[in-house]
Design an enzyme around this catalytic site. Sequence first.
Site, PDB file in Angstrom:
ATOM      1  N   ARG A   1      -2.453  11.481 -10.760  1.00  0.00           N
ATOM      2  CA  ARG A   1      -3.050  10.469 -11.642  1.00  0.00           C
ATOM      3  C   ARG A   1      -2.925  10.870 -13.102  1.00  0.00           C
ATOM      4  NH1 ARG A   1      -5.978   6.997  -8.346  1.00  0.00           N
ATOM      5  NH2 ARG A   1      -7.072   7.928  -6.606  1.00  0.00           N
TER       6      ARG A   1
ATOM      7  N   GLU B   1      -5.625  -4.467 -13.314  1.00  0.00           N
ATOM      8  CA  GLU B   1      -5.093  -3.732 -12.158  1.00  0.00           C
ATOM      9  C   GLU B   1      -3.941  -2.821 -12.579  1.00  0.00           C
ATOM     10  OE1 GLU B   1      -5.333  -2.553  -9.408  1.00  0.00           O
ATOM     11  OE2 GLU B   1      -5.371  -3.924  -7.725  1.00  0.00           O
ATOM     12  N   ASP B   2      -3.750  -1.767 -11.823  1.00  0.00           N
ATOM     13  CA  ASP B   2      -2.614  -0.889 -12.100  1.00  0.00           C
ATOM     14  C   ASP B   2      -1.304  -1.492 -11.602  1.00  0.00           C
ATOM     15  OD1 ASP B   2      -3.374  -0.654  -9.434  1.00  0.00           O
ATOM     16  OD2 ASP B   2      -3.630   1.519  -9.471  1.00  0.00           O
TER      17      ASP B   2
ATOM     18  N   ASP C   1       1.207  -5.180  -5.401  1.00  0.00           N
ATOM     19  CA  ASP C   1       2.278  -4.941  -4.441  1.00  0.00           C
ATOM     20  C   ASP C   1       2.323  -6.165  -3.514  1.00  0.00           C
ATOM     21  OD1 ASP C   1       4.095  -3.603  -2.818  1.00  0.00           O
ATOM     22  OD2 ASP C   1       2.666  -2.200  -1.988  1.00  0.00           O
TER      23      ASP C   1
ATOM     24  N   PHE D   1       7.777   3.797  -4.443  1.00  0.00           N
ATOM     25  CA  PHE D   1       6.397   4.258  -4.570  1.00  0.00           C
ATOM     26  C   PHE D   1       6.260   5.055  -5.861  1.00  0.00           C
ATOM     27  CE2 PHE D   1       2.670   6.862  -3.732  1.00  0.00           C
ATOM     28  CZ  PHE D   1       1.791   5.876  -3.311  1.00  0.00           C
TER      29      PHE D   1
HETATM   30  P1  5GP Z   1      -1.468  -4.550  -2.485  1.00  0.00           P
HETATM   31  O1  5GP Z   1      -2.720  -4.945  -1.768  1.00  0.00           O
HETATM   32  O2  5GP Z   1      -1.089  -5.465  -3.625  1.00  0.00           O
HETATM   33  O3  5GP Z   1      -0.325  -4.352  -1.517  1.00  0.00           O
HETATM   34  O4  5GP Z   1      -1.690  -3.099  -3.054  1.00  0.00           O
HETATM   35  C1  5GP Z   1      -2.388  -2.892  -4.209  1.00  0.00           C
HETATM   36  C2  5GP Z   1      -2.844  -1.471  -4.329  1.00  0.00           C
HETATM   37  O5  5GP Z   1      -2.019  -0.576  -3.558  1.00  0.00           O
HETATM   38  C3  5GP Z   1      -2.708  -1.015  -5.775  1.00  0.00           C
HETATM   39  O6  5GP Z   1      -3.864  -1.323  -6.516  1.00  0.00           O
HETATM   40  C4  5GP Z   1      -2.492   0.463  -5.602  1.00  0.00           C
HETATM   41  O7  5GP Z   1      -3.735   1.102  -5.481  1.00  0.00           O
HETATM   42  C5  5GP Z   1      -1.741   0.581  -4.297  1.00  0.00           C
HETATM   43  N1  5GP Z   1      -0.281   0.647  -4.542  1.00  0.00           N
HETATM   44  C6  5GP Z   1       0.645  -0.309  -4.369  1.00  0.00           C
HETATM   45  N2  5GP Z   1       1.872   0.126  -4.711  1.00  0.00           N
HETATM   46  C7  5GP Z   1       1.706   1.406  -5.121  1.00  0.00           C
HETATM   47  C8  5GP Z   1       2.606   2.395  -5.625  1.00  0.00           C
HETATM   48  O8  5GP Z   1       3.824   2.229  -5.770  1.00  0.00           O
HETATM   49  N3  5GP Z   1       2.033   3.603  -5.944  1.00  0.00           N
HETATM   50  C9  5GP Z   1       0.700   3.866  -5.818  1.00  0.00           C
HETATM   51  N4  5GP Z   1       0.275   5.085  -6.159  1.00  0.00           N
HETATM   52  N5  5GP Z   1      -0.170   2.956  -5.346  1.00  0.00           N
HETATM   53  C10 5GP Z   1       0.334   1.735  -5.021  1.00  0.00           C
END
Ligand code: 5GP
Length: 181
Positions: A167, A101-102, A105, A154
């Site tokens: 990206r 995963e990138d 959050d 963010f």
């Molecule tokens: P979660 O479900 O854990 O809240 O969110 C996961 C997904 O939200 C990540 O895989 C990503 O695609 C997006 N995301 C969460 N934080 C960020 C951020 O700071 N920047 C970006 N571009 N995407 C984020």
Amino acid sequence: MIDLHNDIDEILITEDEIREKIQILGSAISDDYENKDLVMISILKGGLIFLADLLREVTVPANIDFMAITSYGTDTESTGIVQLLKDLSSPILGKEVLIVEDIIDTGLTLNYLIQTLKARQPLNIKICSLMDKSVRRIVDMPIAYKGFDVPDQFVVGYGLDYGQKYRNLPYIGVLKEEIYH
Ligand code: 5GP
């Protein structure tokens, strides 16, 4: 690239720092998955660049596969309600799954995906995440291989987008607030 860079407030993680960290992660994964039936799963689109670089630091045989999802929410917040746009191309029954995963959050997206994948009876599922925004976590999510802790900001670049842009920035940066407010 110059114009994209102008929208960045601050570089949080440099290209060199990313490269060095991926070498460390790749080496740990190579040690742990020797003689195992490893499949590395990337979540499109954000995880694509990380997977491509990480894969080249892994020295043991590794299969790769992809899932594409859209998560409902605002541009900068996810809700954990996920729609599967593209499923894996092969079964994972009996395999050692590593989700690449990138950023994690709230953990809601990954929680949903893990439940879906568990039903297919892999041998185990572990997580490798380049970034961990742990202050925002809602669902407990153990990360076996973690790159960087990041603050509640963010971020874009290195695969991560805002409105499908940024990206291709080679580093992780914080977007200027005026861009998304
Ligand atoms: P979660 O479900 O854990 O809240 O969110 C996961 C997904 O939200 C990540 O895989 C990503 O695609 C997006 N995301 C969460 N934080 C960020 C951020 O700071 N920047 C970006 N571009 N995407 C984020």
